[in-house]
Motif scaffolding. Structure first.
Motif, PDB file in Angstrom:
ATOM      1  N   UNK B   2       0.778  -1.216   0.000  1.00  0.00           N
ATOM      2  CA  UNK B   2       0.000   0.000   0.000  1.00  0.00           C
ATOM      3  C   UNK B   2       0.812   1.270   0.000  1.00  0.00           C
ATOM      4  N   UNK B   3       1.987   1.227  -0.601  1.00  0.00           N
ATOM      5  CA  UNK B   3       2.805   2.436  -0.598  1.00  0.00           C
ATOM      6  C   UNK B   3       2.298   3.474  -1.600  1.00  0.00           C
ATOM      7  N   UNK B   7       1.869   7.564  -1.040  1.00  0.00           N
ATOM      8  CA  UNK B   7       2.409   8.650  -1.849  1.00  0.00           C
ATOM      9  C   UNK B   7       1.322   9.661  -2.172  1.00  0.00           C
ATOM     10  N   UNK B  37       7.324  14.995   8.087  1.00  0.00           N
ATOM     11  CA  UNK B  37       6.726  14.406   6.882  1.00  0.00           C
ATOM     12  C   UNK B  37       6.384  12.958   7.148  1.00  0.00           C
ATOM     13  N   UNK B  39       6.655  10.448   4.552  1.00  0.00           N
ATOM     14  CA  UNK B  39       7.004   9.822   3.285  1.00  0.00           C
ATOM     15  C   UNK B  39       6.856   8.301   3.373  1.00  0.00           C
ATOM     16  N   UNK B  40       6.203   7.723   2.392  1.00  0.00           N
ATOM     17  CA  UNK B  40       6.020   6.266   2.324  1.00  0.00           C
ATOM     18  C   UNK B  40       5.412   5.713   3.608  1.00  0.00           C
ATOM     19  N   UNK B  42       6.206   6.490   6.649  1.00  0.00           N
ATOM     20  CA  UNK B  42       7.065   6.558   7.825  1.00  0.00           C
ATOM     21  C   UNK B  42       6.932   7.954   8.441  1.00  0.00           C
ATOM     22  N   UNK B  44       7.814  11.044  10.338  1.00  0.00           N
ATOM     23  CA  UNK B  44       9.142  11.552  10.621  1.00  0.00           C
ATOM     24  C   UNK B  44       9.063  12.926  11.267  1.00  0.00           C
ATOM     25  N   UNK B  98      19.712   9.925  12.942  1.00  0.00           N
ATOM     26  CA  UNK B  98      18.382   9.364  12.679  1.00  0.00           C
ATOM     27  C   UNK B  98      18.054   8.343  13.754  1.00  0.00           C
ATOM     28  N   UNK B 100      15.142   5.646  15.054  1.00  0.00           N
ATOM     29  CA  UNK B 100      13.886   4.949  14.768  1.00  0.00           C
ATOM     30  C   UNK B 100      13.359   4.397  16.074  1.00  0.00           C
ATOM     31  N   UNK B 102      10.179   2.594  18.367  1.00  0.00           N
ATOM     32  CA  UNK B 102       9.084   1.661  18.197  1.00  0.00           C
ATOM     33  C   UNK B 102       8.418   1.465  19.553  1.00  0.00           C
ATOM     34  N   UNK B 109       5.437   3.161  15.033  1.00  0.00           N
ATOM     35  CA  UNK B 109       6.819   3.597  14.867  1.00  0.00           C
ATOM     36  C   UNK B 109       6.873   5.092  14.615  1.00  0.00           C
ATOM     37  N   UNK B 111      10.057   8.085  13.275  1.00  0.00           N
ATOM     38  CA  UNK B 111      11.461   8.375  12.986  1.00  0.00           C
ATOM     39  C   UNK B 111      11.728   9.811  13.444  1.00  0.00           C
ATOM     40  N   UNK B 113      14.662  12.820  13.531  1.00  0.00           N
ATOM     41  CA  UNK B 113      15.954  13.173  12.931  1.00  0.00           C
ATOM     42  C   UNK B 113      16.434  14.497  13.509  1.00  0.00           C
TER      43      UNK B 113
ATOM     44  N   UNK D  98       9.767   0.071  -1.431  1.00  0.00           N
ATOM     45  CA  UNK D  98       8.979   1.067  -0.688  1.00  0.00           C
ATOM     46  C   UNK D  98       9.370   2.461  -1.154  1.00  0.00           C
ATOM     47  N   UNK D 101       7.882   2.785  -4.534  1.00  0.00           N
ATOM     48  CA  UNK D 101       6.433   2.757  -4.475  1.00  0.00           C
ATOM     49  C   UNK D 101       5.838   1.730  -5.409  1.00  0.00           C
ATOM     50  N   UNK D 103       4.711  -2.481  -6.068  1.00  0.00           N
ATOM     51  CA  UNK D 103       4.355  -3.704  -5.370  1.00  0.00           C
ATOM     52  C   UNK D 103       4.656  -4.863  -6.295  1.00  0.00           C
ATOM     53  N   UNK D 247       3.404  -6.116  11.991  1.00  0.00           N
ATOM     54  CA  UNK D 247       3.215  -5.340  10.773  1.00  0.00           C
ATOM     55  C   UNK D 247       3.358  -6.273   9.598  1.00  0.00           C
ATOM     56  N   UNK D 336      13.534   8.798   1.690  1.00  0.00           N
ATOM     57  CA  UNK D 336      14.089   7.897   2.672  1.00  0.00           C
ATOM     58  C   UNK D 336      12.995   6.923   3.086  1.00  0.00           C
TER      59      UNK D 336
END
Lengths: 192, 185, 374, 404
Positions: B2-3, B7, B37, B39-40, B42, B44, B98, B100, B102, B109, B111, B113, D98, D101, D103, D247, D336
């Protein structure tokens, strides 16, 4: 300690001068005896497994039931370098590890052989960077090179057989390697 | 995975995740955040390096977030690639530490920075909050030269004491060897 | 010539000669036969247990004798291996230690009977080197000496791992010394003798074998004996993954092998003790020596018949020995290793009370007549 | 009496005072896998203090990766946790995907899951077997080596390599399953189950083994979390954290498997968790084979996939793409990403930074055994020297992964 300085530390460890050996090696008894000794050495390698990395996993297989390095009389791992004949360097040697390898090599009792197991020990393999040694022959003399990342067990056995043939051709009973030119001489000087 | 959706979410400025919302709500007014942000997917947070302890204490202690595990800690050298993150150039930052985090309990999670400049690669140690950060900080110090203030035992971990420089910095040559013994090869 | 024969025929000289032959036989059996054979058996048995082939390449003119020659190759190589004494070591003691380890292991055999008593050509031949009245005490006294070899080796090497190995060995061996003695007190009570020759003689009837009435004592004794010998699972003093090679870390070449040989010879002597104490020595179950002597004496004459019976006795003894050796080997290749403090706990808190209990039970058994004494 | 001794200059306390022994264990020591040095302070045999030094296998993974094209990183990831290579491949590929983007197709996901579980089995076999070896049970070790050998045959038939498989690519895999794979799996797993049972009989109920493992190297749940424990070592304390469940990635959400957890967090629990995970992994592999659909194993988008060798040596367009992939590398979008997979030792996370070029700008791997090893002093301080061996083994430090 600089390299030159270390090299100066090297002293001949042979007790018999080369001339004497040459004179003796003509005698029939000595040649027959040396053949017998070579035969013994050939089939009785006590390994020192200097295992650091991935190749160690394959080394387990070489010792395992399917490939069984014991068939060639080279099964017994001795973790004390005094008792070992064959230094199996298995896996990448980093610059941090190098002094230890040299030390172990120097600690081994004569006669001794070195087996470079895997590409990393042969040439550095796929690691060419600030941390890795580009082949252990820059540190200690090597008898057999077995490349591969990791080498298949069959290759290792082949390498071992080649080493056995090399040992069988060894003319001298009093085969000595001495210390590595790079390392400090071990305590053996004191008693020699 | 599901990335793809993620986006799109960024593009549309879609609503933040629970974690992000909570972090923003508390940390925003504190004035420690530089940028955020997702992004993907994650989440951050980019925060001021000098405030890292404040941020971490909040993330660790907050009942709603409860980040009880420090998963990873590393540094990145952006020398010559400052355009990757828009906030680096204005700050004149070269490194980024950085983190990470959890939460075992809540299963989420984040991140975090902290950008650092080349002149002062200093950041406070978080070993007081997560003991497990000890070695990770030593590693970042070893390879990047980021100094963690207040670390109990900040010395090299992967390389040897005689090693000069920090090899993962982009200006350290890949094959620049400093052997302990033996010929340079 | 005649004078020589006359000299030999003197009883004392004859006695000395027979004893020398027996000593030679035991030497040949242990150092000459069992030590290299056990090195080979250890390899081969482990190979069989692990689904491997094992050593089989060393050969002369293509004859490999299923890998037996590997032991020979090992011996040749080790003789020509550099003999190493580390810096800072006590040179004298360092050299002495291997000998101190081997000699007690060998000397134990003096009192272990490997056959019975025979009368051949008018001479009494007893197949034991020295028939001591206190044979068992002698065994314990001698085997406690073996500790010194190990401890001295550990201490004189000037190596921390060796020292730790020596410490472990001394604690372990002294502890098991005590317990081992206690495990066979019941047996001594049962046979009412400390002489191994006596004990063996009393086991002529199968129902008087030690194993029949004293099975718990056998298990305890074997455990103690293996611990005494420092083999897996009791090999903490030389634990490879902990102490590199323990007390003999700094030994190379023949000296290193002497420790090994000592271990193998001790295995044989343990088996010998077990055979003498629990398995009726040279006796065949349900077949008395007299019966054999009569049967064979009729065919071959009393003298040659006696020789054959003697050989059968030795054969039976060695067969039992081998079975027990295989048992020990199987234990060695099956078990993981004890931790050092667990070894001590086992010795003092398990085996010691159990053997005390067994002594009590045997006492009760003998008094009430449940356990018929021979 | 005491007074008298003092007068004579003899102090009993002074005479019986013991000194601690400092001793170097490793890196070339049979128990330290050649990559760790313990600086021990021993009081008798009790460990008073321990200083762990790692880095003897530092091979500059990150520096090396930053010099490789995106697809060239795979061989290096193989050599991180070399007991379970494919897991590292999968983690890296998923993180890169990832970032892009994309699959991967369903069949590829099943294949990745299946081969990951095989790798996990191989990792656990090695770890548990080596644990037995270091406690002196050589025969048990050999049993699992044989089991691993059979497993490697299967993996070899799929990827062509025994140990370092290099099987995964960004956007797909190198090749599909060979013919007769299912039958082989059935045959090998039947044998492996038998070997597992034998091993279990030989060790799990063995009193000596039990005594050596139980109540040694224990850690509490709270400490384990604080030290960043993941994987079997964390699950042994009773925390059911498993990335595959927490996950779900790939097709783990469709798999029916248990997460074994321990109760006390000692070495024996770690051993039991690993033993059970081997069984669970076997069942996952079988489920994968059952459910696996037909279809492509690579993404359709030529920008990301590595053309197959057959195509690139016979057809023009794939050749061009192959050339571009190898020489320039895929230009992965700026950004990233962090993606975790469940490695054999715990959470194996990749943190990748791309600056849009053909090479990764930063290729960080979160090594599970690094965190585990850092807690070693906590686990062994105050215990006996002999306890260090099973504890260190059950921590399962893999040099390649810890030192990178």
């Amino acid at each position: 300690m600089g390299v030159d300085e270390l090299a100066q530390n090297e002293k001949p460890t042979e007790e018999v001068t080369p001339g004497e050996v040459a004179a003796l090696s003509d005698s029939v008894i000595i040649t027959q005896l040396s053949k017998l000794v070579s035969w013994g050495r050939q089939y009785s390698f006590f390994l020192y497994p200097f295992i650091t990395a991935c190749c160690g996993m394959e080394f387990m297989s070489v010792a395992g039931p399917r490939y069984d390095i014991d068939r060639f009389g080279a099964a017994l791992p001795r973790f004390s370098p005094r008792q070992a004949d064959l230094l199996m360097v298995v896996g990448t040697i980093s610059h941090k590890q190098a002094p230890i390898l040299v030390k172990i090599y120097n600690q081994m009792a004569e006669p001794k052989w070195v087996f470079a197991y895997g590409s990393c020990t042969v040439s550095g393999g796929m690691y060419n960077n600030y941390a890795t040694v580009q082949g252990i022959d820059t540190l200690v003399p090597v008898d057999v090179y077995v490349p591969g990342c990791p080498p298949r067990p069959e290759m290792v056995l082949d390498g071992l057989i080649m080493l056995q043939e090399k040992v069988a051709r060894e003319p001298e009973i009093n085969m000595t390697r001495g210390v590595s030119p790079l390392g400090e001489a071990d305590d053996r000087k004191i008693i020699a | 995975m599901g990335d793809m959706n993620e986006e799109k979410k960024i593009e549309q400025g879609a609503s933040d995740s629970e974690v992000m919302a909570r972090a923003k709500a508390v940390l925003g007014p504190m004035g420690v955040m530089i940028h955020t942000h997702s992004q993907h997917g994650d989440d951050t947070l980019v925060v001021q390096a000098e405030d890292i302890l404040k941020v971490m204490e909040f993330l660790h202690g907050d009942e709603g977030l409860k980040f009880d595990m420090m998963m990873d800690l590393t540094a990145v050298d952006y020398l010559g690639a400052e355009e990757v993150h828009p906030y680096l150039k204005p700050m004149n930052a070269r490194f980024e530490v950085v983190y990470h985090l959890y939460s075992v309990e809540k299963n989420h999670r984040i991140r975090v920075k902290a950008p650092l400049t080349e002149e002062s690669p200093y950041v406070n140690s978080i070993t007081g909050i997560w003991v497990g950060a000890d070695w990770f900080e030593r590693e970042a110090f070893d390879l990047y030269g980021v100094v963690f203030r207040g670390h109990p035992n900040l010395k090299r971990i992967l390389l040897y004491e005689d090693f000069e420089g920090h090899p993962l910095r982009k200006d350290y040559g890949k094959m620049k060897r400093q052997p302990l013994i033996g010929p340079v090869n | 010539m005649d004078t020589i024969i006359a000299f030999v025929k003197q009883p004392l000289v004859m006695e000395v000669l027979i004893t020398l032959v027996k000593i030679g036989f035991i030497f040949g059996l242990t150092i000459g036969f069992f030590a290299p054979m056990l090195a080979w058996v250890e390899r081969k048995q482990s190979a069989v247990m692990q689904d491997r082939v094992g050593a089989n390449r060393a050969g002369v003119f293509g004859i490999t004798v299923i890998g037996l020659l590997h032991s020979l190759a090992d011996a040749i190589k080790l003789i020509f291996k550099e003999d190493f004494i580390p810096r800072g070591a006590e040179r004298g003691l360092h050299t002495l230690a291997p000998a101190l380890a081997v000699i007690p292991a060998l000397v134990v055999f003096a009192v272990i009977p490997f056959g019975g008593q025979y009368t051949l050509w008018g001479h009494d031949v007893s197949l034991v080197i020295a028939d001591l009245d206190v044979g068992i005490l002698y065994v314990f006294a001698i085997s406690s000496l073996a500790t010194y070899g190990v401890v001295i080796a550990g201490w004189s090497s000037n190596n921390n791992w060796s020292l730790l190995g020596g410490l472990r060995a001394s604690a372990q061996m002294f502890s098991y010394e005590v317990t081992m003695g206690l495990t066979i007190i019941g047996l001594i009570m049962y046979y009412q003798s400390l002489s191994l020759v006596d004990i063996v003689a009393k086991q002529e009837n199968f129902w008087h074998w030690g194993i029949v009435w004293h099975f718990p004592a056998f298990v305890l004794f074997l455990a103690c004996a293996v611990a005494e010998n420092k083999r897996v699972p009791f090999d903490a003093p030389e634990a490879e993954s902990e102490l590199v090679a323990g007390y003999f870390t700094e030994y190379s070449g023949m000296k290193f092998v002497m420790f090994w040989t000592a271990e193998f010879i001790e295995m044989v002597s343990i088996s010998g003790m077990c055979v003498a104490l629990f398995f009726g020595g040279h006796h065949i179950p349900f077949l008395t020596q007299d019966f054999l002597l009569n049967a064979l004496g009729d065919v071959f004459g009393p003298n040659w018949g006696g020789v054959i019976v003697m050989l059968i006795g030795i054969g039976v003894f060695i067969t039992k020995l081998v079975i027990l050796l295989v048992l020990q080997m199987t234990i060695r290749w099956t078990m993981p290793r004890f931790r050092y403090d667990q070894i001590m706990k086992l010795g003092w808190k398990m085996i010691l009370p159990l053997s005390l209990c067994w002594i009590f039970l045997v006492g009760v058994g003998i008094l009430t007549g449940v356990m018929p004494t021979p | 009496m005491k007074e008298e001794n003092r007068k004579q200059g003899y102090d009993f306390h002074e005479a019986s005072r013991t000194e601690t022994m400092t001793i170097n264990m490793g890196p070339s020591h049979p128990a330290t896998h050649g990559t760790v040095k313990f600086f021990l302070t021993l009081d008798g045999e009790t460990i008073e203090d321990i200083d762990v030094e790692i880095g003897y296998l530092h091979r500059a993974f990150e520096k090396e990766c930053e010099a490789q094209k995106w697809n060239g990183v795979f061989p290096y990831t193989d050599r991180l946790d070399y007991t379970a290579s494919v897991l590292n491949n999968v983690g890296y590929a998923m993180t890169a995907e990832k970032l892009i983007g994309i699959e991967v197709p369903e069949r590829c996901q099943y294949l990745r899951t299946m081969i990951s579980e095989m790798a996990r089995m191989s990792g656990h076999y090695t770890n548990v077997g080596a644990g037995a070896l270091e406690l002196g049970a050589l025969t048990a070790f050999i049993y699992f080596i044989e089991a691993r050998e059979l497993l490697w045959d299967l993996i070899e038939s799929v990827c062509g390599a025994r140990l370092t498989h290099n099987y995964v690519r960004i956007g797909g895999l190198t090749n599909d399953l060979p013919d007769g794979f299912r039958e082989n799996v059935k045959r090998v797993f039947a044998k492996n189950r038998k070997l597992w049972d034998d091993f279990d009989i030989m060790l799990t109920k063995n009193r000596i083994f039990l005594d050596r493992m139980r109540d040694t190297g224990g850690i509490s749940q709270k400490d384990a979390i604080a030290w960043g424990f993941t994987g079997p070592c964390l699950r042994a304390t009773g925390v059911p954290y498993d990335v595959r469940r927490a996950e779900p990635y790939l097709v783990y959400d469709r798999m029916n498997f248990d997460i074994p957890v321990g109760t006390t967090g000692d070495n024996f629990d770690r051993y039991l968790v690993r033993m059970e995970e081997i069984k669970q992994s076997m069942s996952i592999v079988e489920q994968c084979l059952e459910q696996m659909p037909d279809g492509p194993i690579n993404v359709d988008d030529a920008r990301w996939r590595m053309p197959s060798k057959d195509d690139s040596s016979t057809k023009m367009e794939p050749l061009i793409f192959h050339f571009k992939q190898v020489i320039e590398g895929p230009s992965i979008p700026v950004g990233e990403a962090y993606q975790a997979v469940e490695g054999a030792n715990g959470e194996l996370g990749y943190y990748l930074v791309s600056n849009g070029g053909g090479k990764p700008w930063k290729c960080r791997v979160r090594p599970p055994s690094f965190a585990l090893t850092s807690a070693l002093p906590l686990l062994v301080k105050g215990s006996l020297l002999a306890d260090l061996i099973p504890t260190f083994d059950m921590i399962n430090l893999i040099g390649g992964e810890c030192d990178r």
